[in-house]
Motif scaffolding. Structure first.
Motif, PDB file in Angstrom:
ATOM      1  N   ILE A  27       0.824  -1.207   0.000  1.00 35.36           N
ATOM      2  CA  ILE A  27       0.000   0.000   0.000  1.00 35.36           C
ATOM      3  C   ILE A  27       0.863   1.266   0.000  1.00 35.36           C
ATOM      4  O   ILE A  27       0.440   2.311  -0.491  1.00 35.36           O
ATOM      5  CB  ILE A  27      -0.984  -0.007   1.198  1.00 35.36           C
ATOM      6  CG1 ILE A  27      -2.081   1.051   0.987  1.00 35.36           C
ATOM      7  CG2 ILE A  27      -0.263   0.190   2.524  1.00 35.36           C
ATOM      8  CD1 ILE A  27      -3.246   0.951   1.949  1.00 35.36           C
ATOM      9  N   VAL A  28       2.082   1.193   0.532  1.00 38.49           N
ATOM     10  CA  VAL A  28       2.980   2.357   0.486  1.00 38.49           C
ATOM     11  C   VAL A  28       3.348   2.684  -0.963  1.00 38.49           C
ATOM     12  O   VAL A  28       3.327   3.850  -1.378  1.00 38.49           O
ATOM     13  CB  VAL A  28       4.243   2.103   1.336  1.00 38.49           C
ATOM     14  CG1 VAL A  28       5.282   3.209   1.108  1.00 38.49           C
ATOM     15  CG2 VAL A  28       3.885   2.030   2.814  1.00 38.49           C
ATOM     16  N   GLU A  45       2.464   5.968  -5.960  1.00 41.07           N
ATOM     17  CA  GLU A  45       1.992   5.989  -7.344  1.00 41.07           C
ATOM     18  C   GLU A  45       0.852   6.992  -7.526  1.00 41.07           C
ATOM     19  O   GLU A  45       0.830   7.759  -8.507  1.00 41.07           O
ATOM     20  CB  GLU A  45       1.539   4.586  -7.751  1.00 41.07           C
ATOM     21  CG  GLU A  45       1.110   4.473  -9.206  1.00 41.07           C
ATOM     22  CD  GLU A  45       0.707   3.058  -9.582  1.00 41.07           C
ATOM     23  OE1 GLU A  45      -0.174   2.905 -10.456  1.00 41.07           O
ATOM     24  OE2 GLU A  45       1.263   2.108  -9.006  1.00 41.07           O
ATOM     25  N   VAL A  46      -0.096   6.995  -6.586  1.00 38.83           N
ATOM     26  CA  VAL A  46      -1.213   7.948  -6.679  1.00 38.83           C
ATOM     27  C   VAL A  46      -0.699   9.379  -6.553  1.00 38.83           C
ATOM     28  O   VAL A  46      -1.123  10.282  -7.281  1.00 38.83           O
ATOM     29  CB  VAL A  46      -2.273   7.649  -5.590  1.00 38.83           C
ATOM     30  CG1 VAL A  46      -3.340   8.748  -5.569  1.00 38.83           C
ATOM     31  CG2 VAL A  46      -2.931   6.300  -5.838  1.00 38.83           C
ATOM     32  N   LEU A  47       0.259   9.602  -5.642  1.00 44.38           N
ATOM     33  CA  LEU A  47       0.811  10.944  -5.451  1.00 44.38           C
ATOM     34  C   LEU A  47       1.498  11.475  -6.701  1.00 44.38           C
ATOM     35  O   LEU A  47       1.493  12.681  -6.959  1.00 44.38           O
ATOM     36  CB  LEU A  47       1.810  10.936  -4.289  1.00 44.38           C
ATOM     37  CG  LEU A  47       1.275  11.259  -2.899  1.00 44.38           C
ATOM     38  CD1 LEU A  47       2.388  11.164  -1.869  1.00 44.38           C
ATOM     39  CD2 LEU A  47       0.640  12.641  -2.867  1.00 44.38           C
ATOM     40  N   SER A  48       2.079  10.565  -7.493  1.00 39.75           N
ATOM     41  CA  SER A  48       2.789  11.011  -8.702  1.00 39.75           C
ATOM     42  C   SER A  48       1.857  11.724  -9.665  1.00 39.75           C
ATOM     43  O   SER A  48       2.285  12.540 -10.474  1.00 39.75           O
ATOM     44  CB  SER A  48       3.447   9.812  -9.393  1.00 39.75           C
ATOM     45  OG  SER A  48       2.457   8.919  -9.903  1.00 39.75           O
ATOM     46  N   GLN A  61       8.517   4.724   3.606  1.00 40.82           N
ATOM     47  CA  GLN A  61       9.306   4.064   2.568  1.00 40.82           C
ATOM     48  C   GLN A  61       9.244   2.539   2.677  1.00 40.82           C
ATOM     49  O   GLN A  61       9.298   1.845   1.664  1.00 40.82           O
ATOM     50  CB  GLN A  61      10.776   4.522   2.654  1.00 40.82           C
ATOM     51  CG  GLN A  61      10.987   6.002   2.406  1.00 40.82           C
ATOM     52  CD  GLN A  61      10.568   6.442   1.006  1.00 40.82           C
ATOM     53  OE1 GLN A  61      10.642   5.668   0.043  1.00 40.82           O
ATOM     54  NE2 GLN A  61      10.092   7.687   0.884  1.00 40.82           N
ATOM     55  N   GLN A  62       9.104   2.035   3.907  1.00 39.64           N
ATOM     56  CA  GLN A  62       9.084   0.591   4.097  1.00 39.64           C
ATOM     57  C   GLN A  62       7.778  -0.004   3.580  1.00 39.64           C
ATOM     58  O   GLN A  62       6.696   0.558   3.799  1.00 39.64           O
ATOM     59  CB  GLN A  62       9.244   0.242   5.584  1.00 39.64           C
ATOM     60  CG  GLN A  62      10.586   0.652   6.176  1.00 39.64           C
ATOM     61  CD  GLN A  62      11.746  -0.038   5.462  1.00 39.64           C
ATOM     62  OE1 GLN A  62      11.688  -1.229   5.159  1.00 39.64           O
ATOM     63  NE2 GLN A  62      12.783   0.737   5.165  1.00 39.64           N
ATOM     64  N   PRO A  63       7.845  -1.114   2.867  1.00 42.29           N
ATOM     65  CA  PRO A  63       6.622  -1.733   2.324  1.00 42.29           C
ATOM     66  C   PRO A  63       5.645  -2.130   3.433  1.00 42.29           C
ATOM     67  O   PRO A  63       6.051  -2.545   4.520  1.00 42.29           O
ATOM     68  CB  PRO A  63       7.149  -2.979   1.596  1.00 42.29           C
ATOM     69  CG  PRO A  63       8.593  -2.711   1.350  1.00 42.29           C
ATOM     70  CD  PRO A  63       9.060  -1.866   2.495  1.00 42.29           C
ATOM     71  N   VAL A  64       4.364  -1.983   3.152  1.00 44.95           N
ATOM     72  CA  VAL A  64       3.290  -2.450   4.038  1.00 44.95           C
ATOM     73  C   VAL A  64       2.348  -3.279   3.171  1.00 44.95           C
ATOM     74  O   VAL A  64       1.612  -2.741   2.338  1.00 44.95           O
ATOM     75  CB  VAL A  64       2.540  -1.273   4.690  1.00 44.95           C
ATOM     76  CG1 VAL A  64       1.363  -1.798   5.518  1.00 44.95           C
ATOM     77  CG2 VAL A  64       3.473  -0.436   5.559  1.00 44.95           C
TER      78      VAL A  64
END
Length: 368
Positions: free
Chosen positions: A226-227, A232-235, A250-253
């Protein structure tokens, strides 16, 4: 002297009770344990049509429809055990043959030795209540039918409009690609592209509302980070450069959910944050996790929301701005977002004060 005084008090009490029974708007009837009528007040005469002379000494079954005779056995059994029956809704027959819906309250009558010698009934005509209830049910069904037709109309209209709008957007994008950057018309073409994108988003929202109403909004779950999805959405927002975006995770969730639908939720929240935050303001995002839940928050520096609007902020078509406001929208983005989150087994909330910005927070189970 005391005996005489006591007698007077009893007489006054009896006279008072008789006056109350006589003036009551409800039918008050008494009967023996064998069902023989022993008293009949004026309201009973008005309700059932029988005078005292016609009814006293007759069996109570005179006003009971044949298919409800069994109720009398039940009533006498309860009274014989000293029990009171309250608000028993049934049907009784008037002298004219008219069936009358009534509400009965029945109490045992005791003698001086506390022996049960009969029953007292208070009957209230509930014809108007029944009629009002039926009318309410009819109106409710009518509203449901109209609502269903409205949803069908919205779905059909949105579907029919989606095709020409998609084609129009495609033509505009082709024109955009083949127009010289120095051409003065390029700005107009870019505006057209933005407006067709808005129309496409609106059509998609209307279709989603219709799908939600008829239970056809399906979730397609997958295992994803989800991170990475938030980045991706922020881009798609950062290129505008009118606002600052602060997202430090930054760490994957990892989570099991419908990625496309959660992107839709986040996009809706970011669109609102950008819409209400003045140019140059900061929108802050954060992903927090627990062993069972993942929580995503979007904080803006906008105008905030009045406390009176907070309980309804996620309602369909509800907008927390004045109708004449320059801020556009139909008030369905947050409604759709809430429904998507709820269908994931999660929850969404808002914390805000007028003039202090808002933070929207949604949480969903890591696994469903």
């Amino acid at each position: 002297m005391d005996i005489q005084k006591s007698g007077l008090v009893d007489e006054e009490r009896q006279a008072l009770l008789a006056a109350i029974v006589s003036s009551s708007q409800d039918a008050i009837v008494s009967k023996t344990l064998k069902g023989i009528i022993t008293s009949w007040n004026p309201a009973a005469r008005r309700l059932f049509g029988y005078t005292e002379e016609e009814i006293l000494g007759r069996h109570i079954s005179l006003i009971i429809p044949e298919d409800r005779i069994h109720e009398e056995d039940f009533i006498l059994e309860q009274i014989g055990r000293g029990l009171r029956i309250e608000h028993f809704e049934t049907i009784r027959r008037a002298k004219s043959g008219r069936l009358i819906p009534i509400s009965l309250t029945i109490s045992p009558v005791f003698n001086e030795r506390r022996e049960i010698i009969g029953a007292s009934k208070i009957a209230r005509d509930i014809s108007e209540n029944i009629a009002a209830k039926k009318e309410k049910e009819r109106l409710y069904e009518e509203v449901k039918t109209l609502s269903r037709k409205k949803d069908e109309f919205i779905a059909l209209t949105a579907h029919e409009l989606k095709t020409p709008i998609t084609s129009l957007r495609g033509f505009m994008e082709v024109l955009q690609m083949h127009t010289d950057p120095e051409n003065l018309h390029l700005g107009l073409i870019e505006r057209c592209v933005r407006q067709t994108n808005k129309l496409t988003a609106l059509m998609n929202d209307l279709l989603d509302v219709s799908r939600l109403q008829i239970g056809k909004l399906l979730l397609r779950r997958e295992h994803f980070d989800i991170v990475a999805m938030v980045h991706e959405v922020l881009s798609g927002f950062t290129h505008a450069a009118k606002h600052q975006f602060d997202f430090r995770n930054q760490q994957p969730v990892m989570i099991d959910a419908d990625r496309i639908r959660l992107e839709q939720v986040l996009t809706n929240l970011l669109n609102n944050a950008v819409k209400y935050t003045p140019a140059g303001g900061t929108v802050t995002l954060e992903v927090r996790e627990t062993p069972d839940q993942v929580e995503v928050s979007v904080r803006d520096e906008g105008v905030g929301i009045d406390a009176e609007h907070l309980p309804r902020i996620f309602d369909q078509f509800y907008r927390a701005v004045d109708p004449g406001s320059h801020i556009s929208g139909l008030g369905i983005g947050l409604y759709i977002s809430k429904e998507i989150v709820v269908r994931h087994g999660g929850s969404i909330r808002v914390e805000s004060r007028k003039g202090s910005g808002s933070v929207f927070i949604f949480s969903i189970p890591r696994q469903y």
